[in-house]
Write a protein that holds these residues in place. Structure first.
Motif, PDB file in Angstrom:
ATOM      1  N   HIS A  26       2.328 -20.075   3.623  1.00  0.00           N
ATOM      2  CA  HIS A  26       2.233 -20.188   5.071  1.00  0.00           C
ATOM      3  C   HIS A  26       1.808 -21.606   5.448  1.00  0.00           C
ATOM      4  O   HIS A  26       0.647 -21.985   5.279  1.00  0.00           O
ATOM      5  CB  HIS A  26       1.227 -19.147   5.585  1.00  0.00           C
ATOM      6  N   HIS A  32      -1.809 -22.310   3.446  1.00  0.00           N
ATOM      7  CA  HIS A  32      -2.471 -21.288   2.646  1.00  0.00           C
ATOM      8  C   HIS A  32      -1.429 -20.294   2.144  1.00  0.00           C
ATOM      9  O   HIS A  32      -0.249 -20.409   2.470  1.00  0.00           O
ATOM     10  CB  HIS A  32      -3.554 -20.575   3.474  1.00  0.00           C
ATOM     11  N   ASP A  34      -0.654 -16.047   1.665  1.00  0.00           N
ATOM     12  CA  ASP A  34      -1.054 -14.719   2.118  1.00  0.00           C
ATOM     13  C   ASP A  34      -0.583 -13.690   1.102  1.00  0.00           C
ATOM     14  O   ASP A  34       0.624 -13.535   0.870  1.00  0.00           O
ATOM     15  CB  ASP A  34      -0.443 -14.407   3.489  1.00  0.00           C
ATOM     16  N   ARG A  36      -0.163  -9.881   0.143  1.00  0.00           N
ATOM     17  CA  ARG A  36      -0.047  -8.612   0.874  1.00  0.00           C
ATOM     18  C   ARG A  36       0.370  -7.511  -0.098  1.00  0.00           C
ATOM     19  O   ARG A  36       1.393  -7.624  -0.779  1.00  0.00           O
ATOM     20  CB  ARG A  36       0.978  -8.738   1.993  1.00  0.00           C
TER      21      ARG A  36
HETATM   22 MN    MN Z   1      -1.229 -16.705   7.075  1.00  0.00          MN
END
Ligand code: MN
Length: 159
Positions: A26, A32, A34, A36
């Motif tokens: 991202h 950063h 992410d 999930r």
């Molecule tokens: Mn993010």
């Protein structure tokens, strides 16, 4: 293509499916990643400011973020300026994982991705959102290449 017919296999039952994960890269105000994890019909999510740890001696910060809908497993694209998380989202890796432990403050999972692979722990370490990600397997060696034996050194790294 084969016509549809009675011989087509049925889709697997949802309960039998192996849970999936995605890691988004991202590019936002701050770059950063992410992480999930598909769990209970949503994507449990953590933001990793420095990415996934590759060494068990160096845990990495993991900020517990909002659950996301399952549609995010495939999401890539732009979040427009002015919106929350504005920036570019690319899929860094995806695959399946085996949850070995899932509690409110600790998750242990074995990942099967191209880049995120092996056994990891995510655990709360402080306030509600402050977690750490720990690699439980030996350090990943990015230079690991199967090397044939008895090959002259000059030829050790073809192509
Ligand atoms: Mn993010």
């Amino acid at each position: 293509p084969d016509p549809p017919g009675p011989g087509r296999p049925a889709a697997p039952a949802p309960a039998a499916r192996v849970p999936r994960f995605v890691v988004h890269e991202h590019s936002a105000r701050r770059m950063h990643w992410d992480l999930r994890l598909e769990h209970d019909g949503v994507l449990a999510s953590w933001a990793l400011p420095r990415g996934v740890p590759d060494d068990p001696a160096h845990n990495r910060k993991a900020v517990r973020t909002e659950d996301h809908p399952l549609e995010y497993l495939d999401f890539e694209g732009e979040i427009p300026a002015g919106s929350y998380g504005a920036g570019t989202i690319k899929i860094w890796d995806r695959g399946t994982y085996e949850p070995q432990k899932w509690r409110a403050d600790e998750v242990i999972a074995v990942f099967h991705g191209q880049r995120l692979s092996g056994r990891y722990a995510l655990f709360q370490a402080g306030a509600e959102r402050d977690w750490l990600m720990h690699r439980m397997d030996p350090p990943a060696d990015p230079n690991r290449e199967p090397m044939p034996r008895h090959i002259p050194p000059m030829l050790a790294r073809p192509g």
